[in-house]
Design a protein around this motif. Sequence first.
Motif, PDB file in Angstrom:
ATOM      1  N   ALA A 324       0.730  -1.152  -0.160  1.00  0.00           N
ATOM      2  CA  ALA A 324      -0.087   0.033   0.177  1.00  0.00           C
ATOM      3  C   ALA A 324       0.863   1.251   0.022  1.00  0.00           C
ATOM      4  N   ARG A 325       0.708   2.065  -0.668  1.00  0.00           N
ATOM      5  CA  ARG A 325       0.986   3.586  -0.865  1.00  0.00           C
ATOM      6  C   ARG A 325       0.240   4.569  -0.337  1.00  0.00           C
ATOM      7  N   LEU A 326       0.468   5.218   0.723  1.00  0.00           N
ATOM      8  CA  LEU A 326      -0.354   6.172   1.503  1.00  0.00           C
ATOM      9  C   LEU A 326      -0.540   7.679   0.840  1.00  0.00           C
ATOM     10  N   TYR A 327      -1.635   8.132   0.552  1.00  0.00           N
ATOM     11  CA  TYR A 327      -1.930   9.468   0.147  1.00  0.00           C
ATOM     12  C   TYR A 327      -2.785  10.396   1.069  1.00  0.00           C
ATOM     13  N   GLU A 328      -2.271  11.607   1.124  1.00  0.00           N
ATOM     14  CA  GLU A 328      -3.301  12.653   1.923  1.00  0.00           C
ATOM     15  C   GLU A 328      -3.761  13.588   1.054  1.00  0.00           C
ATOM     16  N   PHE A 329      -5.058  13.667   1.282  1.00  0.00           N
ATOM     17  CA  PHE A 329      -5.990  14.613   0.344  1.00  0.00           C
ATOM     18  C   PHE A 329      -6.486  15.630   0.955  1.00  0.00           C
ATOM     19  N   GLU A 330      -6.685  16.747   0.574  1.00  0.00           N
ATOM     20  CA  GLU A 330      -6.888  18.105   1.222  1.00  0.00           C
ATOM     21  C   GLU A 330      -8.127  18.534   0.375  1.00  0.00           C
ATOM     22  N   PHE A 331      -9.199  19.117   0.851  1.00  0.00           N
ATOM     23  CA  PHE A 331     -10.500  19.286   0.362  1.00  0.00           C
ATOM     24  C   PHE A 331     -10.989  20.599   0.435  1.00  0.00           C
ATOM     25  N   ALA A 332     -11.490  21.256  -0.722  1.00  0.00           N
ATOM     26  CA  ALA A 332     -12.242  22.801  -0.804  1.00  0.00           C
ATOM     27  C   ALA A 332     -13.256  22.756   0.319  1.00  0.00           C
ATOM     28  N   GLU A 333     -13.761  23.611   0.517  1.00  0.00           N
ATOM     29  CA  GLU A 333     -15.136  23.906   1.179  1.00  0.00           C
ATOM     30  C   GLU A 333     -16.150  23.028   0.546  1.00  0.00           C
ATOM     31  N   ASP A 334     -16.229  23.004  -0.961  1.00  0.00           N
ATOM     32  CA  ASP A 334     -17.315  22.547  -1.664  1.00  0.00           C
ATOM     33  C   ASP A 334     -17.162  21.057  -1.754  1.00  0.00           C
ATOM     34  N   GLY A 335     -16.109  20.692  -1.144  1.00  0.00           N
ATOM     35  CA  GLY A 335     -15.913  19.121  -1.263  1.00  0.00           C
ATOM     36  C   GLY A 335     -15.048  18.493  -2.169  1.00  0.00           C
ATOM     37  N   ARG A 336     -14.420  19.263  -3.143  1.00  0.00           N
ATOM     38  CA  ARG A 336     -13.540  19.000  -4.187  1.00  0.00           C
ATOM     39  C   ARG A 336     -12.202  18.909  -3.785  1.00  0.00           C
ATOM     40  N   ILE A 337     -11.475  18.102  -4.293  1.00  0.00           N
ATOM     41  CA  ILE A 337      -9.835  17.988  -3.954  1.00  0.00           C
ATOM     42  C   ILE A 337      -9.066  19.125  -4.170  1.00  0.00           C
ATOM     43  N   GLU A 338      -8.287  19.770  -3.321  1.00  0.00           N
ATOM     44  CA  GLU A 338      -7.419  21.148  -3.801  1.00  0.00           C
ATOM     45  C   GLU A 338      -5.962  20.529  -3.587  1.00  0.00           C
ATOM     46  N   ASN A 339      -5.834  19.361  -2.840  1.00  0.00           N
ATOM     47  CA  ASN A 339      -4.282  19.033  -3.045  1.00  0.00           C
ATOM     48  C   ASN A 339      -4.095  17.415  -2.605  1.00  0.00           C
ATOM     49  N   ILE A 340      -2.969  16.978  -3.073  1.00  0.00           N
ATOM     50  CA  ILE A 340      -2.550  15.301  -2.873  1.00  0.00           C
ATOM     51  C   ILE A 340      -1.523  15.439  -2.597  1.00  0.00           C
ATOM     52  N   THR A 341      -0.977  14.494  -1.573  1.00  0.00           N
ATOM     53  CA  THR A 341       0.612  14.540  -1.300  1.00  0.00           C
ATOM     54  C   THR A 341       0.580  13.086  -0.801  1.00  0.00           C
ATOM     55  N   GLU A 342       1.714  12.398  -1.136  1.00  0.00           N
ATOM     56  CA  GLU A 342       2.292  11.243  -0.538  1.00  0.00           C
ATOM     57  C   GLU A 342       2.523  11.239   0.860  1.00  0.00           C
ATOM     58  N   ALA A 343       2.047  10.502   1.575  1.00  0.00           N
ATOM     59  CA  ALA A 343       2.017  10.503   3.016  1.00  0.00           C
ATOM     60  C   ALA A 343       3.214   9.702   3.421  1.00  0.00           C
TER      61      ALA A 343
END
Length: 343
Positions: A324-343
């Motif tokens: 498994a590769r782990l990713y962290e997602f950050e979300f905007a107020e409307d629920g859309r993804i605004e950033n993705i980083t490999e954790a």
Amino acid sequence: MYYSPVPLLIIRADAPALIEVNGHPAGECGADSHIALPLSDSGDYYVALLPLFDREDARLYPVTRKISFENGSIRSRPAPDVGICSWPGGVFELTMRAGRLRCDSACRIPYRIDHIEPRLGSRTFQLTLYYETGLKLSIEESNRALGGYALGEGESGSLDVLEFGGVPYVAAHTQGKYGERLLLLSAAMEEALDLSAQTVRIEAGSVEAIDPLGTLLGHERRIRYEYEKGGGFVPSPAETGFFTRAPRAPRGTLERAIAFAEAVREGFEAEAMSYLADDLAASISFDALREFLGTFTAARPPISDGSGRFLGLIAQEDGNLSCARLYEFEFAEDGRIENITEA
């Protein structure tokens, strides 16, 4: 949060079971629950699964499997019925499967499901679809057996005569717990088409085989078989869509991240980009997204994570071993993804 100071063994089971490790009870787990145990860097572990209940169609029996570690890594391949997924930070997720002895067919009385006597050209046949430890089709002519088919698992079905391009075919359509099967026989009782899928149906003069892709939204893959005179049934290129059900809308940030990852994996560019905030969508191409996420077969959160921000992308490494590769997602107020980083 996701990096253990010592190696950690997570144990799951495909049925409610008591787990023993090296002869000592470790607790109860199942498909939706788990047990977590610290590991030494090196050593052998004998993990026993003792089922707590039988299933309707099978008696479940205990199994014991040996798992070996050396310097914090799997030392040797486990038994084929054991799955191991390695997570970042020295976490090993073990999936155990109970042994099974089928018991649904042993005492079932054979029974007839359908019977037809079609006249095809100058010949009249007697076809019987029946159940006897599975579905069977017998073919006779003038009370003389011509042959038969074992159609596999299932308990129901039907026989009919259908025309494609003005040519008659005998159709045996069966349904079982895991899908459907359609067998088409020519007037000479020769096999013309044999399809198995989650759904097999006839629409507008063509045969359709539809299977789920296993995505959160419920995408399906459909292959049409068109009849061509002199050429039989010819498959068309596979299509992807929602043919037997409406799409399931993702709920919450975690499901949006899963739906996004699955869209990238399956190559659904428009759908994948729709989950991204405008700035992120404008700054990265779909090809770059696919390269960033890499190859994977499944997407799910790490054990015991309830934040909805972390997602593990599971890649098959070799047989029953995966990583498994782990990713962290950050979300905007409307629920859309605004950033993705490999954790």
